[in-house]
Design a protein around this motif. Structure first.
Motif, PDB file in Angstrom:
ATOM      1  N   GLY A  10      12.265   9.197  16.483  1.00 16.76           N
ATOM      2  CA  GLY A  10      11.170   9.971  17.070  1.00 16.76           C
ATOM      3  C   GLY A  10      10.847   9.509  18.476  1.00 16.76           C
ATOM      4  N   LEU A  11      10.840   8.199  18.666  1.00 17.95           N
ATOM      5  CA  LEU A  11      10.576   7.636  19.989  1.00 17.95           C
ATOM      6  C   LEU A  11      11.635   8.087  20.987  1.00 17.95           C
ATOM      7  N   ARG A  12      12.886   8.008  20.605  1.00 20.32           N
ATOM      8  CA  ARG A  12      13.969   8.422  21.506  1.00 20.32           C
ATOM      9  C   ARG A  12      13.834   9.901  21.865  1.00 20.32           C
ATOM     10  N   SER A  13      13.498  10.722  20.893  1.00 22.72           N
ATOM     11  CA  SER A  13      13.313  12.155  21.157  1.00 22.72           C
ATOM     12  C   SER A  13      12.195  12.378  22.169  1.00 22.72           C
ATOM     13  N   SER A  37       7.161  -4.092  15.589  1.00 23.91           N
ATOM     14  CA  SER A  37       6.961  -4.046  14.136  1.00 23.91           C
ATOM     15  C   SER A  37       8.244  -3.798  13.347  1.00 23.91           C
ATOM     16  N   ALA A  38       9.318  -3.383  13.999  1.00 25.55           N
ATOM     17  CA  ALA A  38      10.563  -3.017  13.304  1.00 25.55           C
ATOM     18  C   ALA A  38      11.043  -4.081  12.311  1.00 25.55           C
ATOM     19  N   PRO A  39      11.047  -5.363  12.680  1.00 24.73           N
ATOM     20  CA  PRO A  39      11.529  -6.356  11.712  1.00 24.73           C
ATOM     21  C   PRO A  39      10.665  -6.447  10.448  1.00 24.73           C
ATOM     22  N   ASP A  40       9.411  -6.088  10.564  1.00 26.87           N
ATOM     23  CA  ASP A  40       8.487  -6.232   9.436  1.00 26.87           C
ATOM     24  C   ASP A  40       8.341  -4.987   8.580  1.00 26.87           C
ATOM     25  N   ILE A  41       8.646  -3.813   9.132  1.00 28.25           N
ATOM     26  CA  ILE A  41       8.391  -2.584   8.373  1.00 28.25           C
ATOM     27  C   ILE A  41       9.624  -2.074   7.630  1.00 28.25           C
ATOM     28  N   GLY A  42      10.758  -2.670   7.873  1.00 27.98           N
ATOM     29  CA  GLY A  42      11.960  -2.278   7.155  1.00 27.98           C
ATOM     30  C   GLY A  42      12.753  -1.229   7.897  1.00 27.98           C
ATOM     31  N   ASN A  43      14.039  -1.212   7.630  1.00 30.11           N
ATOM     32  CA  ASN A  43      14.957  -0.351   8.354  1.00 30.11           C
ATOM     33  C   ASN A  43      14.676   1.132   8.154  1.00 30.11           C
ATOM     34  N   GLN A  44      14.300   1.535   6.943  1.00 34.20           N
ATOM     35  CA  GLN A  44      14.051   2.958   6.673  1.00 34.20           C
ATOM     36  C   GLN A  44      12.946   3.507   7.576  1.00 34.20           C
ATOM     37  N   HIS A  45      11.837   2.798   7.656  1.00 35.39           N
ATOM     38  CA  HIS A  45      10.721   3.239   8.501  1.00 35.39           C
ATOM     39  C   HIS A  45      11.067   3.085   9.977  1.00 35.39           C
ATOM     40  N   ALA A  46      11.640   1.950  10.337  1.00 41.57           N
ATOM     41  CA  ALA A  46      11.942   1.672  11.745  1.00 41.57           C
ATOM     42  C   ALA A  46      12.930   2.684  12.307  1.00 41.57           C
ATOM     43  N   ARG A  47      13.929   3.058  11.528  1.00 41.27           N
ATOM     44  CA  ARG A  47      14.931   4.013  12.010  1.00 41.27           C
ATOM     45  C   ARG A  47      14.290   5.356  12.341  1.00 41.27           C
ATOM     46  N   VAL A  79      -0.265   1.490   7.584  1.00 40.43           N
ATOM     47  CA  VAL A  79      -1.142   1.511   8.757  1.00 40.43           C
ATOM     48  C   VAL A  79      -0.299   1.611  10.026  1.00 40.43           C
ATOM     49  N   ILE A  80       0.767   0.833  10.101  1.00 41.52           N
ATOM     50  CA  ILE A  80       1.631   0.843  11.280  1.00 41.52           C
ATOM     51  C   ILE A  80       2.297   2.202  11.458  1.00 41.52           C
ATOM     52  N   VAL A  81       2.846   2.742  10.388  1.00 41.67           N
ATOM     53  CA  VAL A  81       3.524   4.033  10.473  1.00 41.67           C
ATOM     54  C   VAL A  81       2.533   5.141  10.829  1.00 41.67           C
ATOM     55  N   THR A  82       1.338   5.094  10.258  1.00 38.74           N
ATOM     56  CA  THR A  82       0.319   6.097  10.581  1.00 38.74           C
ATOM     57  C   THR A  82      -0.067   6.029  12.053  1.00 38.74           C
ATOM     58  N   ALA A  83      -0.255   4.825  12.564  1.00 39.24           N
ATOM     59  CA  ALA A  83      -0.582   4.673  13.987  1.00 39.24           C
ATOM     60  C   ALA A  83       0.560   5.215  14.849  1.00 39.24           C
ATOM     61  N   ALA A  84       1.794   4.930  14.458  1.00 46.30           N
ATOM     62  CA  ALA A  84       2.949   5.419  15.221  1.00 46.30           C
ATOM     63  C   ALA A  84       3.020   6.937  15.204  1.00 46.30           C
ATOM     64  N   VAL A  85       2.743   7.535  14.059  1.00 52.38           N
ATOM     65  CA  VAL A  85       2.782   9.000  13.970  1.00 52.38           C
ATOM     66  C   VAL A  85       1.701   9.624  14.845  1.00 52.38           C
TER      67      VAL A  85
END
Length: 123
Positions: free
Chosen positions: A92-95, A77-87, A27-33
């Motif tokens: 994408g955010l930085r871009s 959410s980074a601490p909760d979603i794991g490094n793979q997703h957060a990275r 849900v978090i990753v979908t919202a971020a996308v």
């Protein structure tokens, strides 16, 4: 007429069950996308199409709001979603932050750009 409330209740129950089956990370990753996609369009990065150029959708005020919301979501959410997703989300955010900076006729001071209060300066 009495069938309609039952149909609505059934639809609500089905939707609730569908959401209950989805992991929070999804849900978090979908919202971020969705935020990323909308921000990219508002930064003028939409593809050129038969009706015009992607730059026709440039709206930096809207892009700023979307990027700031994305930065808050990713940072929180980074601490909760794991490094793979957060990275991936951070990349994408930085871009998007850099695309905003490039599209802006009057760039913000370092640390003042969209989402930079959450991420720190991007340049």
């Amino acid at each position: 007429m009495s069938e309609q409330p039952t149909d609505q209740a059934g639809t609500t129950r089905d939707a609730t069950r569908d959401i209950a089956d989805v992991a929070a990370v999804e849900v978090i990753v979908t919202a971020a996308v969705h935020l990323m996609s909308a921000a990219a369009v508002k930064c003028g990065l939409a593809e050129d199409g038969p009706q015009g150029t992607g730059a026709d959708y440039l709206d930096l005020d809207e892009a700023r709001k979307l990027i700031t919301a994305l930065a808050a979501l990713v940072t929180a959410s980074a601490p909760d979603i794991g490094n793979q997703h957060a990275r991936s989300l951070r990349d994408g955010l930085r871009s998007l932050q850099l695309a905003f900076l490039e599209a802006s006729p009057f760039p913000d001071a370092p640390g003042e750009g969209p989402g930079e209060k959450f991420t720190g300066p991007v340049r």
